[in-house]
Design a protein around this motif. Sequence first.
Motif, PDB file in Angstrom:
ATOM      1  N   ILE A 291       2.418 -17.224 -95.684  1.00 18.82           N
ATOM      2  CA  ILE A 291       3.481 -16.435 -97.914  1.00 18.82           C
ATOM      3  C   ILE A 291       4.052 -18.329 -97.472  1.00 18.82           C
ATOM      4  CG2 ILE A 291       6.110 -16.064 -97.608  1.00 18.82           C
ATOM      5  CD1 ILE A 291       4.894 -13.255 -96.202  1.00 18.82           C
ATOM      6  N   LYS A 292       3.646 -18.843 -98.360  1.00 18.84           N
ATOM      7  CA  LYS A 292       4.490 -20.298 -98.461  1.00 18.84           C
ATOM      8  C   LYS A 292       5.616 -20.711 -97.942  1.00 18.84           C
ATOM      9  CE  LYS A 292       6.120 -23.666-101.727  1.00 18.84           C
ATOM     10  NZ  LYS A 292       5.575 -24.281-103.349  1.00 18.84           N
ATOM     11  N   PRO A 293       6.048 -20.448 -96.849  1.00 16.58           N
ATOM     12  CA  PRO A 293       7.862 -20.917 -96.079  1.00 16.58           C
ATOM     13  C   PRO A 293       8.693 -21.754 -97.323  1.00 16.58           C
ATOM     14  CG  PRO A 293       6.090 -22.592 -95.372  1.00 16.58           C
ATOM     15  CD  PRO A 293       5.726 -21.945 -96.205  1.00 16.58           C
ATOM     16  N   GLU A 294      10.150 -20.920 -97.779  1.00 22.31           N
ATOM     17  CA  GLU A 294      11.174 -21.667 -98.897  1.00 22.31           C
ATOM     18  C   GLU A 294      11.505 -21.972 -97.433  1.00 22.31           C
ATOM     19  OE1 GLU A 294      11.954 -22.202-101.769  1.00 22.31           O
ATOM     20  OE2 GLU A 294      10.344 -21.268-102.321  1.00 22.31           O
ATOM     21  N   LYS A 295      11.934 -23.484 -97.875  1.00 27.23           N
ATOM     22  CA  LYS A 295      12.686 -24.876 -97.147  1.00 27.23           C
ATOM     23  C   LYS A 295      14.543 -24.553 -97.810  1.00 27.23           C
ATOM     24  CE  LYS A 295       9.095 -27.356 -95.887  1.00 27.23           C
ATOM     25  NZ  LYS A 295       8.645 -27.036 -94.569  1.00 27.23           N
TER      26      LYS A 295
END
Length: 108
Positions: free
Chosen positions: A66-70
């Motif tokens: 899962i692409k980490p959301e910053k």
Amino acid sequence: MIKYCSNYKTNISHITEEKLSLLTGLDERTIRRIIKRLKDAGYLTVHTTIKEDADRGFIKRNTYYIKPEKSNYFFLDNSLFNKNYPAKIAGFLLLLKAICLNNTDTIQ
């Protein structure tokens, strides 16, 4: 649900499509379409491995990264998932909670 069943430190999930189907009440074909949309949008990377088992033949396993959301995110109390709501009602309740004022159940 993939995020919910992932390791929060690594953002990796090993959940099966069958398990996602059981947890959400959605058909496995629908789960595959949703995963494809998430993948195409860049939110998810799927790594598939195929192992050969003498008894069961070939076994396909997916690992979801899962692409980490910053930024631009918020946390919801996920106790909502402890109740057995139909998928459409649970989705509506999540959307409703997402527009509430911070840490309240109030909408202006």
